[in-house]
Enzyme design. Structure first.
Site, PDB file in Angstrom:
ATOM      1  N   GLU A  44       0.825  -1.225   0.000  1.00 23.49           N
ATOM      2  CA  GLU A  44       0.000   0.000   0.000  1.00 23.49           C
ATOM      3  C   GLU A  44       0.857   1.273   0.000  1.00 23.49           C
ATOM      4  O   GLU A  44       0.571   2.230   0.719  1.00 23.49           O
ATOM      5  CB  GLU A  44      -0.965  -0.003   1.196  1.00 23.49           C
ATOM      6  CG  GLU A  44      -1.958  -1.149   1.149  1.00 23.49           C
ATOM      7  CD  GLU A  44      -3.015  -1.130   2.259  1.00 23.49           C
ATOM      8  OE1 GLU A  44      -2.999  -0.231   3.110  1.00 23.49           O
ATOM      9  OE2 GLU A  44      -3.867  -2.049   2.257  1.00 23.49           O
ATOM     10  N   GLU A  47      -4.835  -8.856   0.665  1.00 27.65           N
ATOM     11  CA  GLU A  47      -5.537  -8.459   1.899  1.00 27.65           C
ATOM     12  C   GLU A  47      -7.009  -8.335   1.557  1.00 27.65           C
ATOM     13  O   GLU A  47      -7.390  -7.543   0.688  1.00 27.65           O
ATOM     14  CB  GLU A  47      -5.028  -7.126   2.452  1.00 27.65           C
ATOM     15  CG  GLU A  47      -3.671  -7.242   3.127  1.00 27.65           C
ATOM     16  CD  GLU A  47      -3.243  -5.960   3.830  1.00 27.65           C
ATOM     17  OE1 GLU A  47      -4.103  -5.224   4.340  1.00 27.65           O
ATOM     18  OE2 GLU A  47      -2.028  -5.704   3.853  1.00 27.65           O
TER      19      GLU A  47
HETATM   20  O1  AHR Z   1      -4.700  -5.520   7.848  1.00 32.21           O
HETATM   21  C1  AHR Z   1      -4.628  -4.272   8.473  1.00 32.21           C
HETATM   22  C2  AHR Z   1      -3.984  -3.207   7.590  1.00 32.21           C
HETATM   23  O2  AHR Z   1      -4.850  -2.891   6.536  1.00 32.21           O
HETATM   24  C3  AHR Z   1      -2.687  -3.568   6.918  1.00 32.21           C
HETATM   25  O3  AHR Z   1      -1.586  -3.345   7.723  1.00 32.21           O
HETATM   26  C4  AHR Z   1      -2.648  -2.643   5.746  1.00 32.21           C
HETATM   27  O4  AHR Z   1      -1.900  -3.145   4.673  1.00 32.21           O
HETATM   28  C5  AHR Z   1      -4.115  -2.408   5.422  1.00 32.21           C
HETATM   29  O5  AHR Z   1      -4.388  -1.067   5.235  1.00 32.21           O
END
Ligand code: AHR
Length: 491
Positions: free
Chosen positions: A178, A290
């Protein structure tokens, strides 16, 4: 009106890659300390039963049920200020560091080698994420040399000094996490990132040509995704996207994940366009590294995101998994975020663990929704309530029609058809099954149902849990209100 579920087993979408059932461990909240290892780590816990390596036995055993092929590590946002050198070497020399992403002090008593050992104990392949925030290429190359090189070289020898003779052979590496976000410890523009990603990919492949590299994408429908793909498509193996669906209401929990379906389709088109424009033959797949259902206002990161999931959330997770199966042709990796305690299907405390509602679709899909993904079509009553929150925010990214039923289906090598169905309606739904091949026998029906707000807890671990029963070959099936059902047939 009864619903109609059509399954065309002769139409294969693609083989399901089991890597869509992967996990994610971040140094955040109680994911590592309290999750993988006792909170007292490296001190031995008197309450937690541990493996010989010092890992929580209950967590290792739970993972062995799911068998996630990969687990991504060490973050997440944590990556952007992670110095891998702090995480290796003798315990007595490990330095606690201020951790800026989640505003903690990281003791560094669990790091690179401990994570790889945990993966080996759990039969999982480690999947690493490089620091493209505060970290530079020299540091990244040193980490890859430490992990993967068999040469008589400084970092490979450092690993040997640390007692690990054979290289870890880490195959999957993310080029940052990110890195576009203003919440990162260090962020960059898309132009800077694309230029860096190409340089890093080139150098990393000089060091280890066998690695698979993951480009840092956004949600799959942003200018960022389009730009970095146009620039880098020939240099990487995967394009990463992240999305969390919000769930302030039952309907948001169940329908918001459908945004991901559109973002996958868009990403696939962007990959195709970038491949066409740059005339590359390189296959690039989606790594959805994610995803989850998450209410960040109710469970903020500073409190460790210890979300308790109810039955509506469970249905949302099942829909997420259906989406990956329906798009098996392009989604090759997906990591539920996260694996323990932090917005996770597993919840621990010292000496105990319970499985959240969301554990069940994750486990059952990982066990049975495998083989080849086949075409499905749903016709059912629809939800027509007012679209609020993400359902309004993602106007245009969500289908016009939101059916109460959601489905995915697979056929495995033994000709077992698994039909996975979510009934989001607050009423039972009777459905006619239309399967293009004769059913030889019903194997079993697995049903997880409850009221939308029902949760599991340490006091009532099995309140929401699967009920298995015999399955007839009747093509009329009733799906309980608010339920997740798996039908398994021998074709
Ligand atoms: O999973 C929690 C957070 O969400 C992670 O650290 C990040 O990559 C995302 O924004």
């Amino acid at each position: 009106m009864s619903a109609s579920l059509s399954i065309t087993t002769r139409h294969t979408i693609a083989p399901v890659d089991r890597k869509i059932y992967s996990g994610f461990v971040e140094h955040m909240g109680r994911c590592v300390y309290g999750g993988l290892v006792p909170e007292t780590h490296p001190e031995v816990s008197t309450k937690d039963e541990c493996t010989p390596e010092g890992f929580r036995k209950d967590v290792v055993e739970a993972f062995k049920e799911v068998k996630p092929p990969l687990v991504r590590y060490p973050g997440g946002n944590y990556c952007a200020n992670f110095n891998w050198m702090d995480s290796v070497g003798p315990m007595s020399e490990r330095k606690p560091r201020l951790e800026l992403a989640w505003q903690n002090t990281e003791p560094n008593t669990f790091g690179t080698n401990e994570f790889v050992a945990w993966c080996r104990a759990t039969d999982i392949e480690p999947f690493f994420c490089l620091n493209m925030g505060t970290g530079d290429l020299r540091e990244a190359l040193a980490w890859i040399e430490y992990c993967n090189s068999d040469a008589n070289s400084y970092y490979a020898n450092l690993r040997r000094q640390h007692g690990i003779e054979k290289p870890h052979g880490i195959k999957y590496w993310c080029l940052g996490n990110e890195v576009y976000g203003d919440w990162q410890v260090a962020q960059v523009s898309k132009e800077v990132y694309a230029a860096m990603a190409i340089q890093w990919a080139k150098a990393i492949r000089m060091l280890d040509p066998t690695v698979k590299l993951v480009l840092c994408g956004q949600h799959g429908f942003n200018d960022w995704d389009e730009y970095v793909l146009q620039q880098c498509v020939g240099w990487v193996d995967y394009h990463s996207i992240h999305l969390y669906s919000e769930q302030k209401t039952h309907e948001m929990a169940v329908y918001a994940p459908l945004v991901a379906e559109r973002s996958i389709v868009w990403t696939q088109a962007m990959i195709d366009r970038a491949r066409y424009a740059t005339k590359t033959d390189k296959q690039v797949k989606i790594c959805f590294d994610e995803w989850n259902v998450w209410n960040p206002q109710k469970y903020p990161g500073t409190d460790g995101h210890e979300e308790i999931y109810n039955v509506s959330d469970m249905l949302g997770v099942a829909v997420w998994l259906h989406i990956f199966v329906r798009h098996a042709d392009i989604v090759e990796i997906a990591c539920i975020a996260q694996s323990v305690n932090v917005i996770s299907p597993l919840f621990t405390k010292e000496g105990d663990l319970f499985k959240q509602t969301t554990w069940w679709p994750y486990l059952l899909a990982a066990q049975y929704l495998c083989g080849r993904s086949v075409s499905t079509h749903v016709q059912s009553s629809v939800w027509e309530g007012e679209r609020t929150g993400q359902l309004a925010q993602f106007k245009g990214m969500l289908p016009e029609t939101l059916y109460h039923l959601d489905m995915a289906a697979t056929v495995n090598d033994n000709n077992v058809l698994t039909v996975s169905v979510v009934n989001a309606k607050l009423e039972d739904v009777e459905a006619d099954l239309h399967i293009d091949l004769p059913i030889r026998a019903g194997i079993e029906k697995i049903e997880v149902a409850g009221e939308p707000e029902d949760v599991n807890s340490f006091e009532n671990k099995d309140k929401v849990s699967p009920v298995r029963s015999e399955l007839s070959t009747s093509t009329k099936v009733t799906f309980k209100r608010c339920s997740y059902t798996m039908l398994r047939y021998q074709l």
